[in-house]
Design a protein around this motif. Structure first.
Motif, PDB file in Angstrom:
ATOM      1  N   GLN A  19       0.823  -1.283   0.003  1.00  0.00           N
ATOM      2  CA  GLN A  19       0.258  -0.078   0.000  1.00  0.00           C
ATOM      3  C   GLN A  19       0.733   1.273  -0.014  1.00  0.00           C
ATOM      4  O   GLN A  19       0.570   2.260  -0.527  1.00  0.00           O
ATOM      5  CB  GLN A  19      -0.990  -0.020   1.209  1.00  0.00           C
ATOM      6  N   ASN A  23       1.065   4.224  -3.071  1.00  0.00           N
ATOM      7  CA  ASN A  23       0.842   5.523  -2.740  1.00  0.00           C
ATOM      8  C   ASN A  23       1.981   6.489  -3.142  1.00  0.00           C
ATOM      9  O   ASN A  23       1.898   7.564  -3.711  1.00  0.00           O
ATOM     10  CB  ASN A  23       0.373   5.702  -1.458  1.00  0.00           C
ATOM     11  N   ASP A  29      -4.709   5.619  -6.704  1.00  0.00           N
ATOM     12  CA  ASP A  29      -5.591   6.299  -5.316  1.00  0.00           C
ATOM     13  C   ASP A  29      -6.745   5.396  -5.186  1.00  0.00           C
ATOM     14  O   ASP A  29      -7.224   4.844  -6.260  1.00  0.00           O
ATOM     15  CB  ASP A  29      -5.850   7.596  -5.552  1.00  0.00           C
ATOM     16  N   ASN A  30      -7.423   5.306  -4.030  1.00  0.00           N
ATOM     17  CA  ASN A  30      -8.740   4.775  -3.875  1.00  0.00           C
ATOM     18  C   ASN A  30      -9.758   5.588  -4.562  1.00  0.00           C
ATOM     19  O   ASN A  30      -9.455   6.857  -4.314  1.00  0.00           O
ATOM     20  CB  ASN A  30      -8.881   4.298  -2.417  1.00  0.00           C
ATOM     21  N   ARG A  34     -16.533   2.508  -2.510  1.00  0.00           N
ATOM     22  CA  ARG A  34     -15.600   1.346  -2.073  1.00  0.00           C
ATOM     23  C   ARG A  34     -15.178   0.534  -3.236  1.00  0.00           C
ATOM     24  O   ARG A  34     -15.929  -0.314  -3.989  1.00  0.00           O
ATOM     25  CB  ARG A  34     -16.484   0.702  -0.743  1.00  0.00           C
ATOM     26  N   GLY A  35     -13.882   0.140  -3.372  1.00  0.00           N
ATOM     27  CA  GLY A  35     -13.428  -0.961  -4.093  1.00  0.00           C
ATOM     28  C   GLY A  35     -13.088  -0.524  -5.508  1.00  0.00           C
ATOM     29  O   GLY A  35     -12.557  -1.322  -6.538  1.00  0.00           O
ATOM     30  N   THR A  36     -12.963   0.767  -5.870  1.00  0.00           N
ATOM     31  CA  THR A  36     -12.767   1.392  -7.099  1.00  0.00           C
ATOM     32  C   THR A  36     -11.271   2.160  -6.992  1.00  0.00           C
ATOM     33  O   THR A  36     -10.958   2.553  -5.975  1.00  0.00           O
ATOM     34  CB  THR A  36     -13.975   2.461  -7.549  1.00  0.00           C
ATOM     35  N   MET A  37     -10.781   2.533  -8.022  1.00  0.00           N
ATOM     36  CA  MET A  37      -9.525   2.993  -7.730  1.00  0.00           C
ATOM     37  C   MET A  37      -9.431   3.986  -9.022  1.00  0.00           C
ATOM     38  O   MET A  37      -9.991   3.919 -10.182  1.00  0.00           O
ATOM     39  CB  MET A  37      -8.483   1.902  -8.112  1.00  0.00           C
ATOM     40  N   PRO A 147     -11.491  -5.454  -1.331  1.00  0.00           N
ATOM     41  CA  PRO A 147     -10.599  -4.907  -2.297  1.00  0.00           C
ATOM     42  C   PRO A 147      -9.336  -4.534  -1.820  1.00  0.00           C
ATOM     43  O   PRO A 147      -9.034  -4.244  -0.590  1.00  0.00           O
ATOM     44  CB  PRO A 147     -11.501  -3.424  -2.367  1.00  0.00           C
ATOM     45  N   ARG A 148      -8.251  -4.367  -2.748  1.00  0.00           N
ATOM     46  CA  ARG A 148      -7.086  -4.223  -2.804  1.00  0.00           C
ATOM     47  C   ARG A 148      -6.575  -3.588  -4.098  1.00  0.00           C
ATOM     48  O   ARG A 148      -6.877  -4.116  -5.175  1.00  0.00           O
ATOM     49  CB  ARG A 148      -6.189  -5.330  -2.402  1.00  0.00           C
ATOM     50  N   VAL A 149      -6.030  -2.257  -4.163  1.00  0.00           N
ATOM     51  CA  VAL A 149      -5.659  -1.692  -5.530  1.00  0.00           C
ATOM     52  C   VAL A 149      -5.021  -2.484  -6.224  1.00  0.00           C
ATOM     53  O   VAL A 149      -3.953  -3.258  -5.952  1.00  0.00           O
ATOM     54  CB  VAL A 149      -5.122  -0.205  -5.148  1.00  0.00           C
ATOM     55  N   THR A 153     -10.304  -5.359  -7.367  1.00  0.00           N
ATOM     56  CA  THR A 153     -11.349  -3.945  -7.460  1.00  0.00           C
ATOM     57  C   THR A 153     -12.478  -4.129  -7.992  1.00  0.00           C
ATOM     58  O   THR A 153     -12.768  -4.901  -8.738  1.00  0.00           O
ATOM     59  CB  THR A 153     -10.423  -2.903  -8.119  1.00  0.00           C
TER      60      THR A 153
END
Length: 470
Positions: A19, A23, A29-30, A34-37, A147-149, A153
């Motif tokens: 993470q 960054n 970025d998130n 929720r769950g989008t990037m 979720p995880r970028v 996602t």
């Protein structure tokens, strides 16, 4: 007092390191949902390079690009029972539009087998229309619970190929061709990740497929990541959508089909396979920026020289960027380029110009050395190829050193705590697979004893590759 590290060390907390890197290397970025990037320019540049390399290979395999709608009538999915059952928990469904309730709910594309078959059934009339080989670059939506970028996602970018063939054998061979000549070639020779090629167990197959071929990569923490899949769909979707053709013998026959895809998950695989405590390490063949030429100080002569060097390297076919931001401290810029994993930095200051040299810093092999300015065009391509080979070698050595052969379920689960295990499928079977799943360990793929892809799940000598996975 020592400064805290820029990134959480991998050995301390690998997920936190990941993470931090996403960054601080300005990859993504998130998103607000929720769950989008949001994929930032440097991260998207990596995806664009993946697209370019993959697209060329897909076209070499004979497929053409097309585009199909994002919105799919819900009734399309219900025509193939196994498919809708497999995707039901992940679907995003639109029930209202234009201020009114829709007559039929609309599914936001989770994958396109159903809508593409609707059109294949119109386009295919005769054996002369086959094979029909279509690919699309698109986004899909699957409602992700954890979720995880890049890795998981709700919305992600991918390519999905869909083909129709006259015979089972032709479809089978084409799915294998994509698996080997497109996906494996790209992942090994461009991403520098030594993936294992195998077939999924019946439990792990794509919903609606009769066989799924997979490529599994070992990440830096020993876990597995499914990097891509190629599916034999048999005639399941063809029968549901009446995708048929008139054969040369005058008989009406259903087509045989494949589908296959890779996604922005590969960016996550790139990070976790090659990254270290200083940031990314981008394989030179993939890198959007292979070399950055950095002006150390704001001397006009230096700035002019770095632009000249950049132009020379570009003319030599190297993907290069010039960093003349001398209003930003050199140390900070050097750390930023380390984080971004650019393979080579060419650093130029007043003293270097006096000596007719530049300082060459290698991100992958490490170290710095002065190099004559007039030697850069000849030297750098060799360095890039050396570093490309090093990343692949490290990936292979990690996988081989952290994979063990076992004979029991208990040994397989123990090995999966730090790496992978291989166990005879005849000794494990679906019952053992279910027991491992209770311990969050999965059968990633089945392989033959010689490492090739077995013809069937129950082929003699078949081994199960067992691991914890992302």
């Amino acid at each position: 007092m020592a400064k805290p590290p820029v990134l959480t060390p991998q050995a301390v907390d690998f997920p936190r390191w990941y993470q931090d890197l996403v960054n601080k290397a300005e990859l993504a970025d998130n998103g607000p949902v929720r769950g989008t990037m949001v994929i930032r320019p440097y991260g998207y540049a990596l995806w664009e390079r993946m697209q370019q390399e993959m697209d060329a290979r897909i076209k070499d395999a004979g497929a053409q690009n097309a585009y199909f709608p994002l919105f799919i009538p819900q009734s399309y999915l219900t025509r193939e029972a196994e498919h809708v059952e497999g995707f039901a928990p992940e679907l995003a469904v639109v029930t209202h539009g234009g201020g009114k309730e829709l007559e039929e709910p609309i599914v936001v594309r989770p994958t396109s087998e159903t809508i593409i078959n609707e059109y294949f059934s119109k386009w295919v009339q005769s054996y002369r229309d086959l094979p029909l080989l279509i690919n699309q670059w698109a986004n899909v939506v699957r409602w992700e619970m954890r979720p995880r970028v890049f890795l998981r996602t709700t919305e992600f970018l991918w390519q999905e190929g869909h083909t129709a063939h006259a015979t089972y054998e032709d479809a089978r061979d084409y799915a294998a061709r994509i698996h080997q000549d497109v996906y494996a070639d790209f992942m090994v020779n461009v991403l520098g990740i030594d993936v294992v090629l195998g077939r999924k167990t019946a439990k792990e197959r794509f919903a609606g497929a009769i066989n799924t071929l997979t490529l599994e990569g070992m990440m830096g923490d020993g876990k597995a990541l499914q990097m891509g899949t190629s599916h034999e769909l048999g005639q399941n979707f063809a029968k549901a959508f009446n995708t048929s053709y008139l054969s040369g013998e005058g008989k009406q026959e259903h087509v045989w089909q494949t589908s296959w895809g890779v996604s922005t998950r590969m960016v996550g695989g790139l990070i976790m396979s090659h990254g270290d405590d200083n940031g990314l390490r981008v394989p030179p063949r993939l890198a959007a920026v292979q070399v950055v030429v950095v002006a150390i100080k704001g001397d006009d002569t230096v700035v002019d020289k770095v632009h000249e060097i950049g132009a020379r390297l570009k003319a030599a076919g190297i993907r290069v960027q010039v960093d003349a931001r001398t209003d930003t401290p050199f140390g900070r810029r050097a750390v930023d380029w380390e984080l971004k994993g650019v393979p080579v930095r060419v650093e130029v200051g007043p003293r270097d110009l006096e000596n007719g040299t530049a300082m060459l810093a290698r991100r992958i092999a490490g170290g710095k050395e002065p190099v004559a300015l007039d030697a850069l065009e000849a030297l750098i391509p060799k360095i890039l190829e050396e570093d490309q080979a090093q990343l692949l070698r490290e990936s292979r050595e990690r996988r081989e050193s952290r994979t063990v052969d076992v004979t029991t379920i208990e040994e397989a689960a123990e090995a999966a705590a730090t790496g992978w295990a291989r166990i005879p499928w005849a000794d494990l079977g679906p019952e053992g697979e279910a027991k491992l799943a209770q311990q969050s360990v999965s059968v990633r793929c089945l392989i033959a004893e010689d490492g090739s892809v077995p013809d069937a799940d129950d082929a003699p000598g078949t081994l199960a590759v067992v691991a914890r996975a992302y």
